[in-house]
Motif scaffolding. Structure first.
Motif, PDB file in Angstrom:
ATOM      1  N   UNK A 266       0.829  -1.204   0.000  1.00  0.00           N
ATOM      2  CA  UNK A 266       0.000   0.000   0.000  1.00  0.00           C
ATOM      3  C   UNK A 266       0.865   1.257   0.000  1.00  0.00           C
ATOM      4  N   UNK A 267       1.964   1.239   0.757  1.00  0.00           N
ATOM      5  CA  UNK A 267       2.851   2.403   0.784  1.00  0.00           C
ATOM      6  C   UNK A 267       3.483   2.643  -0.586  1.00  0.00           C
ATOM      7  N   UNK A 268       3.855   1.560  -1.272  1.00  0.00           N
ATOM      8  CA  UNK A 268       4.448   1.714  -2.602  1.00  0.00           C
ATOM      9  C   UNK A 268       3.433   2.298  -3.586  1.00  0.00           C
ATOM     10  N   UNK A 269       2.228   1.743  -3.608  1.00  0.00           N
ATOM     11  CA  UNK A 269       1.205   2.259  -4.523  1.00  0.00           C
ATOM     12  C   UNK A 269       0.801   3.689  -4.215  1.00  0.00           C
ATOM     13  N   UNK A 270       0.588   4.014  -2.924  1.00  0.00           N
ATOM     14  CA  UNK A 270       0.226   5.372  -2.547  1.00  0.00           C
ATOM     15  C   UNK A 270       1.329   6.376  -2.851  1.00  0.00           C
ATOM     16  N   UNK A 271       2.573   5.968  -2.634  1.00  0.00           N
ATOM     17  CA  UNK A 271       3.694   6.878  -2.907  1.00  0.00           C
ATOM     18  C   UNK A 271       3.804   7.185  -4.392  1.00  0.00           C
ATOM     19  N   UNK A 272       3.621   6.167  -5.238  1.00  0.00           N
ATOM     20  CA  UNK A 272       3.691   6.397  -6.686  1.00  0.00           C
ATOM     21  C   UNK A 272       2.573   7.346  -7.124  1.00  0.00           C
ATOM     22  N   UNK A 273       1.362   7.164  -6.578  1.00  0.00           N
ATOM     23  CA  UNK A 273       0.249   8.051  -6.936  1.00  0.00           C
ATOM     24  C   UNK A 273       0.525   9.489  -6.486  1.00  0.00           C
ATOM     25  N   UNK A 274       0.989   9.663  -5.236  1.00  0.00           N
ATOM     26  CA  UNK A 274       1.295  11.008  -4.746  1.00  0.00           C
ATOM     27  C   UNK A 274       2.403  11.655  -5.568  1.00  0.00           C
ATOM     28  N   UNK A 275       3.423  10.862  -5.913  1.00  0.00           N
ATOM     29  CA  UNK A 275       4.509  11.394  -6.738  1.00  0.00           C
ATOM     30  C   UNK A 275       3.997  11.787  -8.119  1.00  0.00           C
ATOM     31  N   UNK A 276       3.052  11.014  -8.653  1.00  0.00           N
ATOM     32  CA  UNK A 276       2.480  11.360  -9.953  1.00  0.00           C
ATOM     33  C   UNK A 276       1.763  12.702  -9.917  1.00  0.00           C
ATOM     34  N   UNK A 277       0.981  12.951  -8.856  1.00  0.00           N
ATOM     35  CA  UNK A 277       0.297  14.243  -8.734  1.00  0.00           C
ATOM     36  C   UNK A 277       1.309  15.384  -8.597  1.00  0.00           C
ATOM     37  N   UNK A 278       2.369  15.162  -7.826  1.00  0.00           N
ATOM     38  CA  UNK A 278       3.389  16.199  -7.669  1.00  0.00           C
ATOM     39  C   UNK A 278       4.088  16.506  -8.990  1.00  0.00           C
ATOM     40  N   UNK A 279       4.414  15.458  -9.766  1.00  0.00           N
ATOM     41  CA  UNK A 279       5.093  15.669 -11.042  1.00  0.00           C
ATOM     42  C   UNK A 279       4.181  16.374 -12.040  1.00  0.00           C
ATOM     43  N   UNK A 280       2.886  16.009 -12.067  1.00  0.00           N
ATOM     44  CA  UNK A 280       1.959  16.676 -12.975  1.00  0.00           C
ATOM     45  C   UNK A 280       1.799  18.148 -12.613  1.00  0.00           C
ATOM     46  N   UNK A 281       1.705  18.443 -11.301  1.00  0.00           N
ATOM     47  CA  UNK A 281       1.591  19.840 -10.873  1.00  0.00           C
ATOM     48  C   UNK A 281       2.849  20.623 -11.228  1.00  0.00           C
ATOM     49  N   UNK A 282       4.021  20.000 -11.044  1.00  0.00           N
ATOM     50  CA  UNK A 282       5.275  20.681 -11.392  1.00  0.00           C
ATOM     51  C   UNK A 282       5.373  20.907 -12.892  1.00  0.00           C
ATOM     52  N   UNK A 283       4.936  19.927 -13.687  1.00  0.00           N
ATOM     53  CA  UNK A 283       4.977  20.096 -15.144  1.00  0.00           C
ATOM     54  C   UNK A 283       4.066  21.230 -15.585  1.00  0.00           C
ATOM     55  N   UNK A 284       2.857  21.315 -15.021  1.00  0.00           N
ATOM     56  CA  UNK A 284       1.960  22.403 -15.392  1.00  0.00           C
ATOM     57  C   UNK A 284       2.510  23.759 -14.992  1.00  0.00           C
ATOM     58  N   UNK A 285       3.182  23.813 -13.840  1.00  0.00           N
ATOM     59  CA  UNK A 285       3.728  25.097 -13.384  1.00  0.00           C
ATOM     60  C   UNK A 285       4.908  25.544 -14.237  1.00  0.00           C
ATOM     61  N   UNK A 286       5.691  24.585 -14.742  1.00  0.00           N
ATOM     62  CA  UNK A 286       6.889  24.922 -15.511  1.00  0.00           C
ATOM     63  C   UNK A 286       6.636  25.052 -17.000  1.00  0.00           C
TER      64      UNK A 286
END
Length: 335
Positions: free
Chosen positions: A249-269
Motif C-alpha cells: 500500500x505504501x508503494x502504490x500510494x507513494x507512486x500516486x502522490x509522486x504522480x500528482x506532484x510531477x503533474x503539478x510541477x509540469x503544469x507550473x513549468x
C-alpha cells in the motif's frame, strides 16, 4: 556414586547459563515463510490496487475542490449582459445598468468589461485582430454581491427591463445547480469505484491467505494439535500479512502522490504552452491539496489494516474447518 554423579551432571547442564543463553539466541523459524512467491505477488497486487485507489481519490478530491471553488466564485458574482441594438448607445446603457445594480442593497461593486477586455475574451474563438464593430458582440457588467445577504434579483431584473430593455441579468443559479449536481455524481462514482477496489483487495487477501495456509497446513495442524491457541496462530499470520500490506500500500500510494506532484510541477513549468493549455482546458489544474495527500495516507493505513484483519479472520475460519474435519472424518474425505 555413579547415580549421584549423573544427577549432578544433569543439574549442572540444566543450570548452565552459557547453554541457556545459546538456546535463547537460537533463531526460531517463523510459521509463515518470510519470502515466498504468493507473498510477493500479493504485495504487487496490493500496490496496484492502492495506486488505483489513491489515483481515484485524488481525482475525486480535485473535482470536488474545483466545483466548490467555482460555486464560490459564481455565488459572489452576477452578470448583466447588454446586447447591441439599433439606436442603443452602448456606453450609456452600460453606465446606467451599473448604476441600477449599485442602487440595490446587497451589491458590493459593479465593473464594466471594457472593449479591450471583451476582445481578449473572444480571441480564442474569433482570433486576433477582429473588429468588434462588425459583429453584434454583447457587453458585460460584472456585479459582485454579498453572499450572506444577496440583493433582490427579481427587483433588479424589473428595473433593468424598464430602464435598459436590452439588458439581461444572469445570476448563474441554473449553471451553479448543474455544476453541483455534476460534482456530486462524480463523487458518488468515485466512492463506488473505491468500494469496488477495496472489495477486490479484500478478496485477493483472502485467497492469498488461504494459499499460504494450504502450503503450511501441516505446520498449523501440528501447532494446533499440541495446544497452540487459534489467536496465536492468527497473530503470526496477521503480522506477516500486515507487513506485506503495508509495503504494498505504501508503494502504490507513494507512486500516486509522486504522480500528482510531477503533474503539478509540469503544469507550473510549462505555462503558456499549447499542450498545457489544452490539458488544463480538458482536465483543469492537477494541484492536489493537503486533504488529498492525507487521504492517500489514509488509504495506505486502511488497506494495511484491512489486510491484517482479513488475514486473521481467514486463519481463524480455516482452523475451525480443520477442527470440524477432525471431528468428522467424512468432511476431510469430501474435501
Amino acid at each position: 556414586m555413579t547415580e549421584r554423579a549423573t544427577n549432578q551432571n544433569r543439574s549442572k547442564r540444566r543450570a548452565d547459563p552459557k547453554r541457556d543463553r545459546l538456546v535463547s539466541l537460537r533463531p526460531m523459524a517463523p510459521i509463515v515463510p518470510p519470502v515466498n512467491v504468493s507473498g510477493r505477488a500479493l504485495m504487487v497486487v496490493i500496490a496496484i490496487m492502492s495506486f488505483l485507489c489513491a489515483l481515484t481519490l485524488g481525482a475525486v478530491t480535485m473535482v470536488q475542490e474545483k466545483a466548490e471553488a467555482w460555486q464560490s466564485d459564481v455565488s459572489r458574482e452576477i452578470t448583466i449582459q447588454i446586447k447591441p441594438d439599433d439606436g442603443l448607445e452602448m456606453e450609456t446603457a452600460l453606465s446606467e445598468a451599473r448604476t441600477i445594480a449599485l442602487s440595490f442593497p446587497g451589491t458590493l461593486s459593479a465593473d464594466i468589461v471594457d472593449r479591450a477586455a471583451t476582445s481578449r475574451l473572444l480571441e480564442p474563438w474569433l482570433g486576433e485582430g477582429f473588429d468588434m464593430d462588425e459583429l453584434p458582440v454583447p457587453r458585460l457588467v460584472i456585479v459582485t454581491i454579498d453572499e450572506t445577504a444577496p440583493p433582490d434579483f427579481a427587483a433588479i431584473r424589473q428595473k433593468l427591463a424598464e430602464a435598459v430593455p436590452a439588458a439581461v441579468l444572469d445570476d448563474h443559479r441554473a449553471w451553479a445547480n448543474r455544476l453541483i449536481s455534476m460534482a456530486r455524481i462524480t463523487v458518488l462514482i468515485g466512492v463506488g469505484i473505491l468500494t469496488l477496489m477495496f472489495a477486490t483487495t479484500m478478496l485477493t487477501v483472502i485467497f492469498a491467505t488461504r494459499g499460504v495456509m494450504a502450503g503450511n497446513r501441516h505446520i498449523v495442524e501440528v501447532l494446533h494439535f499440541v495446544g497452540a491457541e487459534t489467536s496465536f496462530i492468527g497473530a503470526e499470520f496477521q503480522k506477516r500479512f500486515l507487513l506485506i500490506g503495508l509495503k504494498g500500500a505504501a508503494a502504490g500510494g507513494s507512486v500516486a502522490a509522486l504522480g500528482f506532484l510531477l503533474l503539478a510541477a509540469w503544469q507550473s513549468n510549462s505555462m503558456a504552452t499549447a499542450l498545457n493549455d489544452q490539458v488544463t482546458a480538458l482536465f483543469g489544474r492537477f494541484t492536489l491539496s493537503g486533504a488529498g495527500y492525507f487521504g492517500i495516507v489514509g488509504i495506505v493505513i486502511l488497506i494495511s489494516a484491512m489486510t491484517a484483519v482479513t488475514t486473521r479472520l481467514t486463519v481463524i475460519r480455516t482452523i475451525r474447518e480443520i477442527d470440524r474435519q477432525r471431528a468428522d472424518p467424512s468432511l476431510a474425505e469430501i474435501g
